[in-house]
Design a protein around this motif. Structure first.
Motif, PDB file in Angstrom:
ATOM      1  N   ALA A  15      -0.396  83.295  39.748  1.00 11.95           N
ATOM      2  CA  ALA A  15      -1.130  83.492  41.004  1.00 11.95           C
ATOM      3  C   ALA A  15      -2.542  83.993  40.735  1.00 11.95           C
ATOM      4  O   ALA A  15      -3.032  84.902  41.382  1.00 11.95           O
ATOM      5  CB  ALA A  15      -0.377  84.483  41.895  1.00 11.95           C
ATOM      6  N   GLY A  16      -3.200  83.358  39.768  1.00 14.31           N
ATOM      7  CA  GLY A  16      -4.544  83.793  39.412  1.00 14.31           C
ATOM      8  C   GLY A  16      -5.616  82.832  39.870  1.00 14.31           C
ATOM      9  O   GLY A  16      -5.475  82.156  40.889  1.00 14.31           O
ATOM     10  N   TYR A  17      -6.697  82.753  39.099  1.00 13.92           N
ATOM     11  CA  TYR A  17      -7.869  81.962  39.460  1.00 13.92           C
ATOM     12  C   TYR A  17      -7.613  80.467  39.500  1.00 13.92           C
ATOM     13  O   TYR A  17      -8.335  79.745  40.170  1.00 13.92           O
ATOM     14  CB  TYR A  17      -9.005  82.241  38.465  1.00 13.92           C
ATOM     15  CG  TYR A  17      -9.709  83.540  38.730  1.00 13.92           C
ATOM     16  CD1 TYR A  17     -10.793  83.595  39.596  1.00 13.92           C
ATOM     17  CD2 TYR A  17      -9.283  84.717  38.136  1.00 13.92           C
ATOM     18  CE1 TYR A  17     -11.434  84.789  39.857  1.00 13.92           C
ATOM     19  CE2 TYR A  17      -9.918  85.917  38.384  1.00 13.92           C
ATOM     20  CZ  TYR A  17     -10.991  85.945  39.246  1.00 13.92           C
ATOM     21  OH  TYR A  17     -11.624  87.126  39.506  1.00 13.92           O
ATOM     22  N   VAL A  18      -6.626  79.980  38.777  1.00 15.55           N
ATOM     23  CA  VAL A  18      -6.308  78.555  38.786  1.00 15.55           C
ATOM     24  C   VAL A  18      -5.205  78.270  39.805  1.00 15.55           C
ATOM     25  O   VAL A  18      -5.375  77.441  40.709  1.00 15.55           O
ATOM     26  CB  VAL A  18      -5.882  78.061  37.382  1.00 15.55           C
ATOM     27  CG1 VAL A  18      -5.421  76.613  37.431  1.00 15.55           C
ATOM     28  CG2 VAL A  18      -7.036  78.224  36.403  1.00 15.55           C
ATOM     29  N   GLY A  19      -4.084  78.951  39.682  1.00 12.47           N
ATOM     30  CA  GLY A  19      -2.920  78.654  40.517  1.00 12.47           C
ATOM     31  C   GLY A  19      -3.139  78.873  42.000  1.00 12.47           C
ATOM     32  O   GLY A  19      -2.825  77.997  42.821  1.00 12.47           O
ATOM     33  N   SER A  91       0.325  77.649  35.464  1.00 13.69           N
ATOM     34  CA  SER A  91      -1.081  78.051  35.599  1.00 13.69           C
ATOM     35  C   SER A  91      -1.211  79.529  35.269  1.00 13.69           C
ATOM     36  O   SER A  91      -1.587  80.342  36.114  1.00 13.69           O
ATOM     37  CB  SER A  91      -1.576  77.778  37.022  1.00 13.69           C
ATOM     38  OG  SER A  91      -1.516  76.407  37.319  1.00 13.69           O
ATOM     39  N   VAL A  92      -0.875  79.862  34.051  1.00 19.43           N
ATOM     40  CA  VAL A  92      -0.836  81.269  33.645  1.00 19.43           C
ATOM     41  C   VAL A  92      -2.004  81.626  32.728  1.00 19.43           C
ATOM     42  O   VAL A  92      -2.689  80.758  32.193  1.00 19.43           O
ATOM     43  CB  VAL A  92       0.507  81.612  32.957  1.00 19.43           C
ATOM     44  CG1 VAL A  92       1.658  81.519  33.951  1.00 19.43           C
ATOM     45  CG2 VAL A  92       0.759  80.710  31.771  1.00 19.43           C
ATOM     46  N   ASN A  93      -2.186  82.908  32.552  1.00 16.42           N
ATOM     47  CA  ASN A  93      -3.247  83.442  31.724  1.00 16.42           C
ATOM     48  C   ASN A  93      -3.096  82.972  30.275  1.00 16.42           C
ATOM     49  O   ASN A  93      -2.003  82.997  29.717  1.00 16.42           O
ATOM     50  CB  ASN A  93      -3.197  84.972  31.798  1.00 16.42           C
ATOM     51  CG  ASN A  93      -4.362  85.632  31.121  1.00 16.42           C
ATOM     52  OD1 ASN A  93      -5.415  85.029  30.938  1.00 16.42           O
ATOM     53  ND2 ASN A  93      -4.182  86.883  30.757  1.00 16.42           N
ATOM     54  N   THR A  94      -4.200  82.520  29.684  1.00 19.72           N
ATOM     55  CA  THR A  94      -4.206  82.120  28.279  1.00 19.72           C
ATOM     56  C   THR A  94      -5.329  82.886  27.579  1.00 19.72           C
ATOM     57  O   THR A  94      -6.422  82.362  27.366  1.00 19.72           O
ATOM     58  CB  THR A  94      -4.414  80.596  28.121  1.00 19.72           C
ATOM     59  OG1 THR A  94      -5.553  80.200  28.894  1.00 19.72           O
ATOM     60  CG2 THR A  94      -3.199  79.833  28.599  1.00 19.72           C
TER      61      THR A  94
END
Length: 169
Positions: A15-19, A91-94
């Motif tokens: 639930a970040g900047y992409v998702g 869509s998670v943090n990498t």
């Protein structure tokens, strides 16, 4: 609409900047698709379910307000939403690797791999999995390898839709 009335169900892990923004736009453009963004962070999900969204993008509050509760949902029920979904976005943090080969330069895809393991563990039906994170080339292949090791005979189609963004631009 009840879950059975949607043409398709999407779960987005992260639930970040992409998702968050990507799923909000999908929900706005496709009202017969149920979209649920899931995250481990209750605080992040609470923010998405409030008037004070956790990120800023022009026009995003209006899109979320229009769709939230209709066909756009935010939840920490990761297992339940994976099970319901036809399509799952990762869509998670990498973050940048801090040790080993590529430390300080390469992306750490551990979180993508953990999502693939969770999808494999929870799923009881075939799924399409879309890798949509800021990840290096061949991350989808790593996800496919993990999913193909499931012991349930499930078929996972894996797609790569990499994200190229800089937060706040």
């Amino acid at each position: 609409m009840s879950d059975g009335e949607f043409d398709l169900k999407i779960c987005c892990m992260g639930a970040g900047y992409v998702g968050g923004p990507t799923m909000a736009v999908i929900a706005k453009q496709c009202p017969k698709i149920r979209v649920c963004v899931v995250d481990l962070s209750q605080r992040q999900i609470d923010a998405w379910n409030s008037a004070d969204l956790p990120i800023y993008e022009p026009g995003l509050p209006e899109v979320v307000d229009e769709c939230r509760g209709r066909n756009l949902f935010f939840s920490t029920d990761i297992d339940g939403e994976i099970e319901k979904a036809d399509i799952i976005f990762i869509s998670v943090n990498t973050p940048t690797k801090t040790q080993g080969i590529g430390a300080g330069r390469a992306a750490n895809i551990k979180n993508c791999e953990l999502c693939a393991r969770k999808i494999s563990e929870v799923s009881t039906s075939n799924k399409t999995v879309v890798e949509k994170s800021t990840v290096p080339v061949r991350t989808a292949e790593a996800v496919r390898r993990i999913l193909s090791c499931n012991d349930k005979g499930l078929d996972f189609q894996v797609l790569s839709n990499p994200e190229f963004l800089a937060e706040g631009t």
